[in-house]
Design an enzyme around this catalytic site. Structure first.
Site, PDB file in Angstrom:
ATOM      1  N   VAL A 172       2.455   3.422  -3.357  1.00 40.13           N
ATOM      2  CA  VAL A 172       1.763   4.391  -4.203  1.00 40.13           C
ATOM      3  C   VAL A 172       1.021   5.392  -3.324  1.00 40.13           C
ATOM      4  O   VAL A 172       0.177   5.014  -2.509  1.00 40.13           O
ATOM      5  CB  VAL A 172       0.744   3.706  -5.137  1.00 40.13           C
ATOM      6  CG1 VAL A 172       0.077   4.745  -6.045  1.00 40.13           C
ATOM      7  CG2 VAL A 172       1.401   2.622  -5.960  1.00 40.13           C
ATOM      8  N   GLU A 213       0.810  -1.217   0.000  1.00 41.98           N
ATOM      9  CA  GLU A 213       0.000   0.000   0.000  1.00 41.98           C
ATOM     10  C   GLU A 213       0.843   1.267   0.000  1.00 41.98           C
ATOM     11  O   GLU A 213       0.490   2.267  -0.637  1.00 41.98           O
ATOM     12  CB  GLU A 213      -0.931  -0.015   1.227  1.00 41.98           C
ATOM     13  CG  GLU A 213      -1.895   1.144   1.313  1.00 41.98           C
ATOM     14  CD  GLU A 213      -2.887   1.174   0.167  1.00 41.98           C
ATOM     15  OE1 GLU A 213      -2.663   1.971  -0.754  1.00 41.98           O
ATOM     16  OE2 GLU A 213      -3.874   0.409   0.183  1.00 41.98           O
ATOM     17  N   LYS A 221       4.836   4.708 -10.020  1.00 41.54           N
ATOM     18  CA  LYS A 221       3.516   4.564  -9.402  1.00 41.54           C
ATOM     19  C   LYS A 221       2.444   4.317 -10.459  1.00 41.54           C
ATOM     20  O   LYS A 221       1.508   3.548 -10.238  1.00 41.54           O
ATOM     21  CB  LYS A 221       3.208   5.813  -8.585  1.00 41.54           C
ATOM     22  CG  LYS A 221       4.160   5.972  -7.386  1.00 41.54           C
ATOM     23  CD  LYS A 221       4.109   7.371  -6.800  1.00 41.54           C
ATOM     24  CE  LYS A 221       5.054   7.501  -5.598  1.00 41.54           C
ATOM     25  NZ  LYS A 221       5.182   8.906  -5.149  1.00 41.54           N
TER      26      LYS A 221
END
Lengths: 435, 435
Positions: free
Chosen positions: A131, A128, A204
């Site tokens: 990004v 998690e 990302k």
């Protein structure tokens, strides 16, 4: 309560320090939420003697990362970079440990290898924090939207460039001035290339696109353009027309047209209408705007960087994988079944705004319009204004906003316009997103 | 691929219809994501003959909800209301089926019973669609923030009232006019009580508070005030001072002060500064703003209602629980370990804005200020303006914005102010949130 779970940290930078601190200070809450105590097994560092936050007990530190990994239930990789992070993660997965990482570069370049290793070992690999820092976006896209079809993702995923563009807009400053200011404030690195050239955002974008479209997208698949071409004048022009300029990570799925089905993933500065939710995302905040077939428009907003916010995302993942250790089961595995082709930059479809410096005489607009028509580029709006001081009285500025067209058509158009006698200069070509 | 999983739908309204449609049209994608086909086992309805969308195959329908539940792997409850939804969900859980529900009223009133039943059966109970429609908020709060400490939740969780307040602000219309307009457009129910009086928002507030603070909060614990007291004049006053009025669901944890630790949960209209991310949430959109200790400020934005958006949230849950069937394991269980007391309305702490109609003569402000000081209510700002037409030349309007104080202190203050000779009328008392 079951025996405690051993959590190994790899790296003790700004994020690692905060993860270690919270693991210690919030131990009771974390234990209640997991169903077992989380025990900090140690922190692997390169240099035992480096200066560290007072919350870090020197007894936690070790230079033997491999031994630390081998004794852990959960390995939290916060070293960054490709090696030794990659080898240590593979080692942890092979031993059946769950892995939590914030390493976007590693995932964007070696994601498939890592996911395959996790799958083979039946171990969790959560990321998690890789990004948009503290913003829950990986879990929502991977799980909440698992019953929907994502069409498009537009993300402001780099806080440094968002801060720089924001300051340019509010203060009327040039990029170089603001970057220097950001460096002085610690918002930008001494070498700002990864941020201002869009490399960080591109990593990302690759991760988000992979998740959103159930396919594999790597860093090399992402078309990338940074913000170094953006001038104070561009920002001012945008503002006067009701836009803000944002560095966007864009991932789209095309289900129609010659290239369909396919995904197109890119990072570039774009004009965003002031009324769009992304336009209000200021300073170091990040946001990811998702368009899904059933859900419609969603936005996830929050702090995209910083030790404490990023630690929140890391610890959310640690709790999730630790719960699986206690309660059984595991999280979702990589979903790349769609195996969609990644389309080249030239296939990207968007609206554009062209700003031209033209000779101010009859017939100019007709010539310009003919060039656009020749490439099947449809015009949405045209605005002609007298030239600014210094260009000469016989010049004018022509701003053309197109309907959706391909990047290829636009490139050919811009080149053809540049070679017209009546066009003195193609001042800027900017994509328009979110309109 | 494993055998197919049988999905039973209870209810075939706007959401159920869309869930059934997507289960059918996107069957291949859903099967790939779950790891097994999802088979629509049937849809339980009260009346087989009712008119339905053409996408609903009459062969799917049954009036025998119990038989349908008994043969299902996943039960999706979209009937709404307390019974028979409650009994059918308990029946499904007792048989070991996973349950997905969008029933906020049921969860806010009978959550603990349902969670205990799920826990006892080792079955999943998911409810993303019960709060804020398509917006992923349950999963982020329950999982992504599981390693953090939530301090406060501010939610715009009712689209009808948000639309109404938005129209009042942009068109200068009165509440009644806009509610009639919203009814004509289908945005408000024929009986708008549940929306405009805040009951719908209160149920969602109870669910969010329970998740955010790892404790139990039921509908009865939520202090509730609707928007019927908000006039066009209030909205205009707010606008001129840089605020918008929003109906907010507020859940806060207090760790200091006489009542600590405790949670306070309420629904009321509030002044929100124009620069706050919640202020830009327009029309039928919802948003939940979360303040957490480590993550900082987060916001989740999207469509809060509607058949298609809500179906996205339901299907995300269906995929999650179905994955558990295929891969083993289960999702998080109810986390109520913190067992915090729920504080009464009078303990709520916030800033207020008082608007008074006063006699315009020397010494008035001193008298008013003395009343506030007597209750230890600290003043942040005072603004006095000449009275509007029709009140009389010797009157003035006094707007006082306070620092954070308790609801109790404010109530006593407002009553004392109303009994002052120099105060003709306490025109409005509005809370200020997000500042």
């Amino acid at each position: 309560m079951p025996d405690s779970l051993r959590v190994a940290l790899l790296g003790c930078g700004v994020v690692g320090t905060q993860v270690a601190r919270i693991l210690t200070t919030d131990a009771d809450d974390l234990a209640a939420r997991v169903g077992a105590p989380l025990q900090l097994a140690g922190i692997a560092v390169r240099n035992l003697e480096a200066e560290r936050d007072a919350s870090i007990d020197p007894a936690w530190l070790t230079t033997d990362a491999e031994a630390l990994v081998d004794g852990a239930d959960v390995v939290v990789e916060l070293m960054g970079g490709i090696e030794p992070a990659r080898t240590l993660i593979l080692r942890a997965l092979a031993k059946g440990a769950a892995v939590v990482t914030a390493n976007k570069a590693l995932l964007a370049q070696h994601g498939p290898t890592l996911f395959e290793a996790a799958d083979a070992a039946g171990a969790d690999l959560y990321f998690e924090a890789a990004v948009a820092g503290a913003i829950p976006i990986v879990r929502p896209v991977r799980e909440s939207l698992a019953g929907d079809r994502v069409r498009r993702v537009l993300g402001i995923v780099n806080g440094t460039t968002n801060y720089v563009l924001d300051r340019m807009a509010t203060e009327g400053l040039d990029l170089d001035q603001v970057v220097k200011e950001a460096q002085a404030l610690g918002y930008a690195e001494a070498d700002p290339t990864a941020d201002v050239e869009g490399y960080d955002a591109a990593a990302k974008a690759a991760i988000l696109a992979s998740l959103a479209f159930h396919t594999r997208v790597s860093l090399d698949d992402v078309d990338r353009e940074g913000i170094t071409g953006i001038s104070a004048e561009d920002v001012d022009w945008a503002r006067r027309q009701g836009y803000v300029i944002k560095l966007l990570a864009v991932a789209e799925r095309y289900d129609d047209g010659p290239d369909a089905p396919g995904v197109q993933v890119r990072v570039h500065p774009a004009l965003v209408p002031e009324a769009h939710p992304l336009a209000g995302v200021r300073g170091a905040f990040n946001a990811v705007f998702v368009e899904a077939e059933a859900a419609g428009e969603l936005m996830f907003y929050g702090r995209g960087a910083g030790g404490v916010p990023t630690a929140s995302a890391v610890l959310g993942d640690v709790v999730s994988v630790a719960r699986h250790r206690v309660l059984g089961g595991k999280g979702p595995v990589e979903s790349s079944y769609a195996a969609l082709p990644v389309l080249p930059a030239t296939a990207a479809r968007t609206r554009f705004q062209l700003r031209l410096e033209v000779v101010d005489r009859p017939g100019v607009l007709a010539q310009v319009a003919a060039v656009l028509a020749g490439q099947d580029v449809s015009i949405e709006a045209v605005q002609q204004t007298p030239a600014p001081d210094g260009i000469g009285a016989e010049a004018a500025t022509l701003v053309i906003t197109t309907h959706v067209t391909t990047e290829l058509a636009l490139r050919v158009t811009a080149e053809a316009l540049g070679s017209l006698d009546v066009v003195r200069r193609v001042v800027s070509v900017l994509r328009v997103e979110g309109a």
